[in-house]
Design a protein around this motif. Sequence first.
Motif, PDB file in Angstrom:
ATOM      1  N   SER B  88       0.812  -1.222   0.000  1.00 56.79           N
ATOM      2  CA  SER B  88       0.000   0.000   0.000  1.00 56.79           C
ATOM      3  C   SER B  88       0.843   1.269   0.000  1.00 56.79           C
ATOM      4  CB  SER B  88      -0.985  -0.005   1.169  1.00 56.79           C
ATOM      5  OG  SER B  88      -0.434  -0.627   2.278  1.00 56.79           O
ATOM      6  N   LEU B  89       2.165   1.128  -0.127  1.00 57.75           N
ATOM      7  CA  LEU B  89       3.023   2.321  -0.204  1.00 57.75           C
ATOM      8  C   LEU B  89       2.723   3.103  -1.483  1.00 57.75           C
ATOM      9  CD1 LEU B  89       6.579   1.086   0.854  1.00 57.75           C
ATOM     10  CD2 LEU B  89       5.152   2.724   2.055  1.00 57.75           C
ATOM     11  N   PRO B  90       2.781   4.433  -1.410  1.00 56.78           N
ATOM     12  CA  PRO B  90       2.516   5.213  -2.625  1.00 56.78           C
ATOM     13  C   PRO B  90       3.716   5.222  -3.586  1.00 56.78           C
ATOM     14  CG  PRO B  90       2.993   6.672  -0.793  1.00 56.78           C
ATOM     15  CD  PRO B  90       3.007   5.291  -0.238  1.00 56.78           C
ATOM     16  N   VAL B  91       4.820   4.581  -3.193  1.00 62.58           N
ATOM     17  CA  VAL B  91       5.993   4.512  -4.077  1.00 62.58           C
ATOM     18  C   VAL B  91       6.203   3.073  -4.522  1.00 62.58           C
ATOM     19  CG1 VAL B  91       7.231   6.486  -3.109  1.00 62.58           C
ATOM     20  CG2 VAL B  91       7.509   4.251  -2.063  1.00 62.58           C
ATOM     21  N   GLY B  92       6.880   2.915  -5.656  1.00 59.22           N
ATOM     22  CA  GLY B  92       7.177   1.580  -6.152  1.00 59.22           C
ATOM     23  C   GLY B  92       8.333   0.979  -5.372  1.00 59.22           C
ATOM     24  N   VAL B  93       8.224  -0.310  -5.044  1.00 63.83           N
ATOM     25  CA  VAL B  93       9.322  -0.993  -4.366  1.00 63.83           C
ATOM     26  C   VAL B  93       9.683  -2.232  -5.176  1.00 63.83           C
ATOM     27  CG1 VAL B  93      10.062  -2.219  -2.274  1.00 63.83           C
ATOM     28  CG2 VAL B  93       8.577  -0.213  -2.081  1.00 63.83           C
ATOM     29  N   GLU B 144      24.445   2.078 -15.867  1.00 61.51           N
ATOM     30  CA  GLU B 144      24.197   3.289 -15.087  1.00 61.51           C
ATOM     31  C   GLU B 144      22.862   3.268 -14.347  1.00 61.51           C
ATOM     32  OE1 GLU B 144      24.935   6.891 -17.317  1.00 61.51           O
ATOM     33  OE2 GLU B 144      26.871   6.111 -17.996  1.00 61.51           O
ATOM     34  N   HIS B 145      22.096   2.182 -14.500  1.00 64.02           N
ATOM     35  CA  HIS B 145      20.854   2.045 -13.739  1.00 64.02           C
ATOM     36  C   HIS B 145      21.202   2.064 -12.247  1.00 64.02           C
ATOM     37  CE1 HIS B 145      18.024   0.122 -16.880  1.00 64.02           C
ATOM     38  NE2 HIS B 145      18.883   0.932 -17.453  1.00 64.02           N
ATOM     39  N   PRO B 146      20.387   2.731 -11.441  1.00 62.23           N
ATOM     40  CA  PRO B 146      20.694   2.792 -10.011  1.00 62.23           C
ATOM     41  C   PRO B 146      20.911   1.400  -9.397  1.00 62.23           C
ATOM     42  CG  PRO B 146      18.850   4.212 -10.524  1.00 62.23           C
ATOM     43  CD  PRO B 146      19.180   3.491 -11.785  1.00 62.23           C
ATOM     44  N   LEU B 147      20.043   0.435  -9.745  1.00 60.07           N
ATOM     45  CA  LEU B 147      20.202  -0.902  -9.162  1.00 60.07           C
ATOM     46  C   LEU B 147      21.509  -1.552  -9.605  1.00 60.07           C
ATOM     47  CD1 LEU B 147      16.774  -2.781  -9.123  1.00 60.07           C
ATOM     48  CD2 LEU B 147      18.333  -2.426  -7.212  1.00 60.07           C
ATOM     49  N   ALA B 148      21.874  -1.327 -10.866  1.00 61.70           N
ATOM     50  CA  ALA B 148      23.117  -1.910 -11.373  1.00 61.70           C
ATOM     51  C   ALA B 148      24.311  -1.354 -10.599  1.00 61.70           C
ATOM     52  CB  ALA B 148      23.262  -1.620 -12.861  1.00 61.70           C
ATOM     53  N   ILE B 149      24.275  -0.033 -10.325  1.00 60.51           N
ATOM     54  CA  ILE B 149      25.376   0.594  -9.578  1.00 60.51           C
ATOM     55  C   ILE B 149      25.390   0.064  -8.147  1.00 60.51           C
ATOM     56  CG2 ILE B 149      26.312   2.793  -8.730  1.00 60.51           C
ATOM     57  CD1 ILE B 149      25.077   4.133 -11.190  1.00 60.51           C
ATOM     58  N   THR B 150      24.194  -0.011  -7.538  1.00 61.02           N
ATOM     59  CA  THR B 150      24.105  -0.527  -6.168  1.00 61.02           C
ATOM     60  C   THR B 150      24.628  -1.956  -6.093  1.00 61.02           C
ATOM     61  OG1 THR B 150      22.292   0.911  -5.558  1.00 61.02           O
ATOM     62  CG2 THR B 150      22.474  -1.118  -4.334  1.00 61.02           C
ATOM     63  N   ILE B 151      24.250  -2.787  -7.054  1.00 58.52           N
ATOM     64  CA  ILE B 151      24.684  -4.188  -7.032  1.00 58.52           C
ATOM     65  C   ILE B 151      26.196  -4.280  -7.234  1.00 58.52           C
ATOM     66  CG2 ILE B 151      24.556  -6.385  -8.300  1.00 58.52           C
ATOM     67  CD1 ILE B 151      21.529  -5.753  -8.723  1.00 58.52           C
ATOM     68  N   LYS B 152      26.722  -3.440  -8.136  1.00 55.06           N
ATOM     69  CA  LYS B 152      28.159  -3.526  -8.429  1.00 55.06           C
ATOM     70  C   LYS B 152      29.014  -2.928  -7.309  1.00 55.06           C
ATOM     71  CE  LYS B 152      31.443  -2.792 -12.172  1.00 55.06           C
ATOM     72  NZ  LYS B 152      31.683  -2.132 -13.451  1.00 55.06           N
ATOM     73  N   TYR B 153      28.619  -1.745  -6.824  1.00 61.64           N
ATOM     74  CA  TYR B 153      29.484  -1.051  -5.860  1.00 61.64           C
ATOM     75  C   TYR B 153      28.977  -1.101  -4.425  1.00 61.64           C
ATOM     76  CZ  TYR B 153      31.566   0.724 -10.146  1.00 61.64           C
ATOM     77  OH  TYR B 153      32.165   0.819 -11.379  1.00 61.64           O
ATOM     78  N   GLN B 154      27.858  -1.807  -4.203  1.00 62.82           N
ATOM     79  CA  GLN B 154      27.286  -1.953  -2.861  1.00 62.82           C
ATOM     80  C   GLN B 154      27.074  -0.622  -2.157  1.00 62.82           C
ATOM     81  OE1 GLN B 154      29.233  -4.940  -0.518  1.00 62.82           O
ATOM     82  NE2 GLN B 154      29.110  -6.423  -2.157  1.00 62.82           N
ATOM     83  N   LYS B 155      26.538   0.342  -2.915  1.00 65.88           N
ATOM     84  CA  LYS B 155      26.307   1.647  -2.288  1.00 65.88           C
ATOM     85  C   LYS B 155      24.950   2.207  -2.718  1.00 65.88           C
ATOM     86  CE  LYS B 155      28.319   4.544  -5.842  1.00 65.88           C
ATOM     87  NZ  LYS B 155      29.211   5.590  -6.219  1.00 65.88           N
ATOM     88  N   ALA B 173       8.120   9.387 -15.807  1.00 59.32           N
ATOM     89  CA  ALA B 173       9.439   9.839 -15.343  1.00 59.32           C
ATOM     90  C   ALA B 173       9.578   9.394 -13.896  1.00 59.32           C
ATOM     91  CB  ALA B 173       9.535  11.350 -15.448  1.00 59.32           C
ATOM     92  N   LEU B 174      10.702   8.765 -13.577  1.00 62.48           N
ATOM     93  CA  LEU B 174      10.868   8.225 -12.230  1.00 62.48           C
ATOM     94  C   LEU B 174      12.060   8.835 -11.510  1.00 62.48           C
ATOM     95  CD1 LEU B 174      10.380   4.370 -12.742  1.00 62.48           C
ATOM     96  CD2 LEU B 174       8.673   6.054 -12.057  1.00 62.48           C
ATOM     97  N   LYS B 175      11.874   8.981 -10.197  1.00 61.59           N
ATOM     98  CA  LYS B 175      13.017   9.246  -9.328  1.00 61.59           C
ATOM     99  C   LYS B 175      13.284   7.923  -8.614  1.00 61.59           C
ATOM    100  CE  LYS B 175      14.645  11.847  -5.424  1.00 61.59           C
ATOM    101  NZ  LYS B 175      14.288  12.619  -4.254  1.00 61.59           N
ATOM    102  N   VAL B 176      14.483   7.408  -8.754  1.00 63.17           N
ATOM    103  CA  VAL B 176      14.783   6.085  -8.200  1.00 63.17           C
ATOM    104  C   VAL B 176      15.846   6.200  -7.113  1.00 63.17           C
ATOM    105  CG1 VAL B 176      15.577   3.746  -8.752  1.00 63.17           C
ATOM    106  CG2 VAL B 176      14.278   5.040 -10.437  1.00 63.17           C
ATOM    107  N   GLU B 177      15.577   5.574  -5.967  1.00 68.67           N
ATOM    108  CA  GLU B 177      16.590   5.486  -4.913  1.00 68.67           C
ATOM    109  C   GLU B 177      16.844   4.015  -4.669  1.00 68.67           C
ATOM    110  OE1 GLU B 177      16.104   7.966  -1.451  1.00 68.67           O
ATOM    111  OE2 GLU B 177      14.572   9.142  -2.495  1.00 68.67           O
ATOM    112  N   ALA B 191      19.243  -6.151  -3.265  1.00 69.28           N
ATOM    113  CA  ALA B 191      19.246  -4.692  -3.426  1.00 69.28           C
ATOM    114  C   ALA B 191      17.804  -4.226  -3.561  1.00 69.28           C
ATOM    115  CB  ALA B 191      20.047  -4.307  -4.659  1.00 69.28           C
ATOM    116  N   ILE B 192      17.519  -3.065  -2.972  1.00 68.75           N
ATOM    117  CA  ILE B 192      16.156  -2.544  -3.022  1.00 68.75           C
ATOM    118  C   ILE B 192      16.122  -1.237  -3.805  1.00 68.75           C
ATOM    119  CG2 ILE B 192      14.237  -1.611  -1.648  1.00 68.75           C
ATOM    120  CD1 ILE B 192      14.908  -3.439   0.542  1.00 68.75           C
ATOM    121  N   ALA B 193      15.158  -1.131  -4.700  1.00 72.82           N
ATOM    122  CA  ALA B 193      14.951   0.149  -5.377  1.00 72.82           C
ATOM    123  C   ALA B 193      13.572   0.668  -5.010  1.00 72.82           C
ATOM    124  CB  ALA B 193      15.068  -0.020  -6.885  1.00 72.82           C
ATOM    125  N   VAL B 194      13.511   1.933  -4.614  1.00 75.49           N
ATOM    126  CA  VAL B 194      12.235   2.580  -4.306  1.00 75.49           C
ATOM    127  C   VAL B 194      12.074   3.693  -5.315  1.00 75.49           C
ATOM    128  CG1 VAL B 194      10.984   3.920  -2.586  1.00 75.49           C
ATOM    129  CG2 VAL B 194      12.465   2.055  -1.862  1.00 75.49           C
TER     130      VAL B 194
END
Lengths: 124, 449
Positions: B88-93, B144-155, B173-177, B191-194
């Motif tokens: 029920s979060l208003p953001v995508g997870v 350069e996808h945020p998840l790809a960077i997170t998975i590669k550099y663990q950040k 248009a998305l803002k991804v964290e 890895a989690i993307a919101v």
Amino acid sequence: MKSTILVVEDDQQIQRLYGDALRKHQFAVAAATTVKEALAVLFRQKIDLIILDIMLPGGMNGFDLLEKVKNQSQFAKIPVIVLTNLDGEEKVARDIGVNDYVVKANTTVKEIIEKVNHCLSQAS
Amino acid sequence: MKKPAPIKKVTKRYIVHRLNRLTNIFAKASIGDFSKDVSIPKEEDEFTELYVGIQIMLEVIREQIAILNQEKKQLENERNQLRTLIDSLPVGVYIAAIPSGKPLLVNKRAKELLGRIVTTAGTKDYTPAYEVTQPDGRPYPAEEHPLAITIKYQKPVVKSDIIVKRPDKKTVALKVESAPVFDAKGQMTSAIAVFDDITKEREIDRIKTEFISLASHQLRTPLSTIKWYTEILLDEKEKLVPQQQRYVEDVYQSTQRMISLVNALLTASRLELGKFVLNPQPTNVITLAETVIKEMNLKIQAKNLQLTTKYGDRLTNITLDREALLIIFRNIVSNAVRYTPPRGKIAVSLAIGKSRRGVGEGQCLSIKVADTGYGIPRYQQEKVFSRLFRADNIRDKNQDGNGLGLFITKSLVDTMGGSLWFKSVENKGTTFFIYLPLAGLAKRHVKPS
């Protein structure tokens, strides 16, 4: 003999200012506010240099006049200085063959006169 | 007469008999049933202690199982709550497996935003049904996808320039964290993307930027008139009384400042709209730098600053966008002049050198401007490149910065494929480093969006 400058500019205040400054430096001035008027002047009298604004009323803009001038053998040699406040159009104007492209807000009256003199000396 | 059984045999039979009492209990325990009690015989012997011990053990086990069952129930309950919460979060997870990036969990909002997610965990090839592009329509580089960077550099990574074309042809248009998930040992487990829909915000931002662009452009014409007429007045200033001369000079200076601000707003909006077109041409970089230094000369002398220059070889014929480099020089040098107290030092160095910090391949134009100025407070250093940034320690010292210079400089350097960073210590000074790849300077072209 005095060189005649055709000023194509729709802003009345700027038109008046160019006129004053050019006459002060011993140039004769012809004025037009649209491309149509400018062409009428060109066919009527001998013009040595054109100062051209880009955004003009009357359906045609400065690029239209620039193209017509550069494509007509009788006018092609007349130097044209574009004086506009559009700053993203320099490449387009240079490609058509403009002699100089100046952004109004970034220049001075002194520089405009210098550029006019420079273009005239190169044309003669 | 029957011979009595040998003592050994009797003992054995006794022991077996006693142990048999436990057989049933162990048989049940082996299938997870600890419910049967040990029946402890009335007569006490050596086995009594064993029976009691096993009975206590059984009771402890039963107690532990009861606790575990309760915890399990609680965990299930919490898991359900969490699942409902995530849905029920208003953001995508989107929780991704590593290293494949395959979805482990995708909440309701994510499915709404991304459309159909074609893939199931376990299949070999993972191809999402949606397409990811940059705001100008070019494909988004996979690495350069945020998840790809997170998975590669663990950040953790935050990006807000992601456009998703869904299978139903709609774009969002998305803002991804994104952020890595670690276990107790510090090993990354997933890895989690919101992500959030920022389509409307982007549109409002674009309209705002276009408005600024149009308004600024319209402002330029009357400003030019004021500037030129004051220039003409100043040309004949002997006709004015001294007080009038000063007034006209002030009008001229103010108009000039206004023009600079309007120019900065226009450049910033052109960069934001992706309409800043690079027009590379052979350029003498030293002449360009000297032009900027000459423009600042009055201010440099007024503050008694000592400005030194150091130019390397091969700087006289470089193919690059003059306007862009001029804006970069102006911003960096004028900041040094503006934010260095009287009698301070400024050092400008230019050189052709090797690529740094991953700026392209091959050679770079390096620009370094060091000052002995007020510096940027440490806690504000992260915000330096954001729009309208003004450092706290200079607010009372200077009023004429417009807060756009470094934002524009950074955007231009990015557009040229270069890199920009700085070192700054408060009250000691700041050094800006800019690296522009020579190959990129000629080739890069920003397409209007």
